[in-house]
Structure formats: C-alpha cells, structure tokens
Design an enzyme around this catalytic site. Structure first.
Site: not given
Ligand SMILES: [Zn+2]
Length: 276
Positions: A2-3, A59, A266
C-alpha cells in the site's frame, strides 16, 4: 504494498472503529511481528489501555494509548486489520489480537509475514528508529516548496529514485511518483539536483495534487470492518492513472505510447514526448 493514500484510508477507518475502545487483553501470537517487545511486555503495555486515537506517520500506523504508550504498526506487503465479533475464530495467519471491553476484538493478520509492530513511549516516538529519519509529511507545514527545492539540490540520484527516498519526501511510492512526474512534465531520469526551479515548484504542487486526489477517492469507499487493508484502491482507482501501469497505451496528452523503464529495480512509467 500500500502507498500513503491507502494507509491513510486504513488509518481513518481504524480511527473511526477503535478509538476510545479499551483493550482488556493483548496477545502477540507471532513473536517476530514485534521484534523489540517480548510477548509478555507486549501484553503488559497494552492491557487495560484505551486507544485515544489512530494516526499516521509516513506509512506507519500509530495507535496512541491513554497510558503514555504508542503502538506502531506497519502493514508492509500483506498486513491487514480485522474487527471481529466475539464468536468468530482467529483467522489463519493471525499474528496479534486485541480484545476490547465490548467483546469485539481487533486482529492483525498477515499472510506474508512482513508486518511490523513496536510499542514505544509516546513521548519518545520522534526518536524511534522507524520514524526519526522520515522526511516531513506531504500535508504537514514543514513540507514547503522551499524545503522541496533545497532537498532536491542535495541529491544526484535520478528524480524517480529521489522521490521514493522516504528520508527526502515521505509518502510517495511507485504509483504516485510516476503520476506526479507526468503531470509536472519532468523526465524521471533527470538528476534531482538538475531539476530547474520552475519545474521543482510545479512538481511540488503535483505531488500534493495526486495524493489529495487519491485520498479524496478513498473517502468515497466503504471499508469492511472485517477487512481493513491496503487493497481498496486496486480496482476502481487504477482507471484514473495517467501513466502508471499503462506501458504502450497512448498518452492522455499526446497519444504517443507510454514507456516503462527500470530505476532502482522498480518500474517507472512515463511519456517520452511529454516528459523530455
Ligand atoms: Zn505524452
């Protein structure tokens, strides 16, 4: 993984559901979830405490308790919270459980075992290893165009890798970094310290715009209390992405194909024409 907007949705949901609830018993069922607290210490520091509120730093999910402790939790790849009724068994991969006075309980379930928890004194939270190196929050008052321009000048990394560095900018992951650079029309391979001032100012605004847009989308979603995780965006919001995960599809501005390149292991998605 999740961001920030997804974690924000998890935090808002948890805050609505469990703040002001009293933890009667806490169980650490997988010791390695909380490597800095033994199961006994974990239980003792949470027992008979009331959750004042749930908030976020980067986060990390922070449960502030009325006994001066804060429980830090990180979902990592697959962690989720589940608020379950008394009659329900713990699901497979339950790594921690918090029993409330009203007989419901909050469970932390994590199929891939990367989740993280730690209990620290709230007063010392800022010096905790997990939090102390984090850059200012994007919506906090310390994240200003001046801060952003200055910190860009400190790095020769590519802009994309720079944006993912949580010690420079907190909260951008692979998706929103690509989206913000596209909106700002800046090439992801530009060295951070060579981004012109004008572009840096635009990029600053676009970072806030993509995060705001996504959080606004999250606020329209119904979160199931029995499944509070970072997956709520996957379906609906992906249609709103301009470049992310759109390799070879046409650019929404110029219709040229979106390109993908690898940076720091990435994928980065961008329009080679709009982001020269
Ligand atoms: Zn384009």
């Amino acid at each position: 993984m999740p961001e920030l907007p997804e974690v924000e949705l998890v935090v808002q949901s948890l805050n609505n559901l469990v703040s002001r609830r009293k933890i009667i018993v806490a169980e650490l069922l997988r010791e390695r979830l909380a490597p800095f607290n033994s199961p006994t210490e974990f239980a003792e520091r949470l027992q008979n405490s009331t959750i004042n509120h749930v908030r976020r730093r980067g986060k990390h999910i922070l449960f502030d308790l009325d006994n001066g402790n804060t429980l830090i939790a990180h979902l990592r790849m697959s962690g989720r919270f589940m608020l379950l009724p008394v009659e329900r068994e713990n699901p497979k991969y339950t790594h921690a459980a918090f029993f409330f006075a009203d007989e419901t309980r909050l469970v932390f379930q994590d199929q891939r075992h990367f989740g993280f928890m730690r209990i620290v004194e709230t007063a010392r939270l800022h010096e905790t290893k997990e939090l102390k190196s984090l850059a200012p929050e994007p919506f906090g008052e310390d994240f200003t165009p001046t801060y952003f321009r200055d910190v860009l000048k400190t790095s020769k990394k590519s802009l994309k890798e720079f944006l993912l560095d949580q010690t420079k900018v907190t909260g951008l992951g692979n998706i929103y970094a690509s989206e913000a650079m596209f909106l700002a029309k800046v090439n992801p391979q530009t060295p951070a310290n060579e981004v012109p001032t004008k572009k840096a100012n635009v990029l600053f605004d676009k970072i806030l715009e993509v995060l705001h847009e996504s959080i606004a989308h999250g606020s329209t979603l119904n979160v199931n209390p029995e499944n509070i995780d970072g997956s709520y965006y996957g379906g609906g919001f992906s249609h709103g992405w301009r470049v992310y995960d759109r390799e070879n599809e046409s650019c929404v501005n110029c219709e040229k194909p979106i390109a993908r390149l690898k940076q720091g292991g990435r994928s980065t998605y961008f329009c080679p024409k709009c982001q020269k």
